[in-house]
Design a protein around this motif. Structure first.
Motif, short mmCIF file in Angstrom:
data_model
loop_
_atom_site.label_atom_id
_atom_site.label_comp_id
_atom_site.label_asym_id
_atom_site.label_seq_id
_atom_site.Cartn_x
_atom_site.Cartn_y
_atom_site.Cartn_z
N ALA A 125 44.72 -14.18 42.22
CA ALA A 125 45.75 -14.16 41.17
C ALA A 125 47.03 -13.61 41.83
CB ALA A 125 45.33 -13.27 40.02
N TYR A 126 48.14 -13.73 41.11
CA TYR A 126 49.42 -13.28 41.65
C TYR A 126 50.14 -12.41 40.63
CZ TYR A 126 48.56 -16.89 45.09
OH TYR A 126 47.98 -17.64 46.08
N VAL A 127 50.78 -11.34 41.12
CA VAL A 127 51.74 -10.58 40.31
C VAL A 127 53.11 -10.94 40.85
CG1 VAL A 127 50.20 -8.68 39.73
CG2 VAL A 127 51.62 -8.51 41.76
N PHE A 128 54.12 -10.75 40.03
CA PHE A 128 55.48 -11.18 40.39
C PHE A 128 56.43 -10.00 40.37
CE2 PHE A 128 53.07 -14.64 38.69
CZ PHE A 128 53.25 -15.61 39.66
N GLY A 129 57.34 -10.01 41.25
CA GLY A 129 58.28 -8.94 41.52
C GLY A 129 58.25 -8.84 43.03
N CYS A 130 59.33 -9.03 43.69
CA CYS A 130 59.33 -9.15 45.16
C CYS A 130 58.62 -10.43 45.57
CB CYS A 130 58.65 -7.96 45.83
SG CYS A 130 59.35 -6.36 45.44
N GLY A 131 58.68 -11.45 44.75
CA GLY A 131 57.96 -12.69 45.05
C GLY A 131 56.53 -12.60 44.55
N PRO A 132 55.77 -13.67 44.69
CA PRO A 132 54.38 -13.62 44.25
C PRO A 132 53.55 -12.79 45.24
CG PRO A 132 54.87 -15.74 45.22
CD PRO A 132 56.16 -14.98 45.18
N ILE A 133 52.75 -11.87 44.71
CA ILE A 133 51.90 -11.02 45.54
C ILE A 133 50.45 -11.29 45.14
CG2 ILE A 133 51.33 -8.66 46.16
CD1 ILE A 133 54.27 -7.97 45.42
N ALA A 144 56.39 -1.52 44.91
CA ALA A 144 57.62 -0.72 44.91
C ALA A 144 58.78 -1.69 45.01
CB ALA A 144 57.62 0.23 46.09
N ILE A 145 59.72 -1.59 44.11
CA ILE A 145 60.88 -2.47 44.12
C ILE A 145 62.02 -1.84 44.92
CG2 ILE A 145 62.56 -3.68 42.66
CD1 ILE A 145 59.71 -4.68 42.27
N SER A 146 62.13 -0.51 44.86
CA SER A 146 63.23 0.17 45.53
C SER A 146 62.69 1.40 46.24
CB SER A 146 64.26 0.57 44.47
OG SER A 146 65.34 1.24 45.06
N PRO A 147 63.09 1.75 47.40
CA PRO A 147 64.18 1.24 48.21
C PRO A 147 63.78 0.00 49.02
CG PRO A 147 63.21 3.08 49.36
CD PRO A 147 62.48 2.93 48.04
N PHE A 148 62.52 -0.34 49.04
CA PHE A 148 62.09 -1.56 49.72
C PHE A 148 61.22 -2.33 48.75
CE2 PHE A 148 58.85 1.59 50.31
CZ PHE A 148 57.67 0.89 50.16
N GLY A 165 57.67 -4.05 48.33
CA GLY A 165 56.37 -4.26 48.94
C GLY A 165 55.26 -3.56 48.19
N VAL A 166 54.04 -3.84 48.63
CA VAL A 166 52.84 -3.26 48.01
C VAL A 166 52.64 -1.86 48.58
CG1 VAL A 166 50.34 -3.51 47.75
CG2 VAL A 166 51.81 -5.54 47.73
N ILE A 167 52.45 -0.89 47.69
CA ILE A 167 52.22 0.49 48.13
C ILE A 167 50.80 0.95 47.81
CG2 ILE A 167 54.64 1.16 48.04
CD1 ILE A 167 54.05 2.49 45.31
N GLY A 168 50.00 0.07 47.21
CA GLY A 168 48.62 0.43 46.91
C GLY A 168 47.98 -0.59 45.98
N TRP A 169 46.73 -0.31 45.64
CA TRP A 169 45.95 -1.18 44.76
C TRP A 169 45.30 -0.29 43.70
CZ3 TRP A 169 46.31 -6.30 45.92
CH2 TRP A 169 46.84 -6.61 47.17
N GLU A 170 45.50 -0.65 42.43
CA GLU A 170 44.96 0.17 41.34
C GLU A 170 44.52 -0.72 40.19
OE1 GLU A 170 47.74 3.08 39.98
OE2 GLU A 170 47.90 4.06 41.93
#
Length: 167
Positions: free
Chosen positions: A78-86, A110-114, A116-121
């Motif tokens: 599945a995909y989540v969206f924000g910073c592209g599909p993840i 994390a949307i800011s300051p970069f 990317g994915v910062i973890g899985w929950e």
């Protein structure tokens, strides 16, 4: 109750003939989605995303899930969206009420300051529920969702204008 379970299995289950491609429509959190099943492989795309998803780049035809049936369990990405599909892994199947339910730990983004994915929950994105619906009205499905490519797919390479220069 048996009728609901049977219709859920026929709608979502691996009982589809290998050559048949069937499209069904479901509601997912207020968005109309299409589920296409072909030879045990399943894709779920947005047909009419709810307005709040447009800010995240979700458009009609955007891929939400792709996977395959392994016995009675649907397993895939599945995909989540924000910073592209993840992407993230989910699995599940029809529940006793006839809903398709997929679960898996979702990426925390994390949307800011970069970006990317910062973890899985286990978050609100960890449980995906799909409620069977009727097909959309013709004006709502001007382009069949199965014919749309996700917006992040690689473009086709350009065709050379002078093919005689290639070996």
């Amino acid at each position: 109750m048996k009728r609901i379970l049977l219709s859920a299995f026929l709608l979502f289950g691996p009982a589809l003939p290998a050559s048949a491609g069937q499209v069904r429509y479901v509601d997912h959190n207020g968005s109309l989605m299409s589920i296409e099943a072909r030879a045990g492989f399943v894709t779920i795309r947005y047909v009419e995303p709810k307005p709040s998803l447009w800010d995240w780049g979700v458009r009609p035809g955007t891929l939400l899930f792709e996977g395959a049936w392994h016995g009675p369990v649907l397993v895939g990405t599945a995909y989540v969206f924000g910073c592209g599909p993840i992407p993230y892994n989910v699995s599940g199947g029809p529940d006793p009420n006839g809903l398709l339910v997929l679960r898996g730990p979702a990426p925390v983004v994390a949307i800011s300051p970069f970006c990317g994915v910062i973890g899985w929950e286990w978050t609100a994105n960890s449980t995906l529920v799909f409620d069977p619906q009727g097909p959309p009205l013709p004006r709502q499905a001007a382009v069949p969702p199965a014919q749309l490519d996700p917006p992040w797919s690689a473009p086709e390479p350009p065709h050379p204008s002078r093919p005689y220069l290639q070996r």
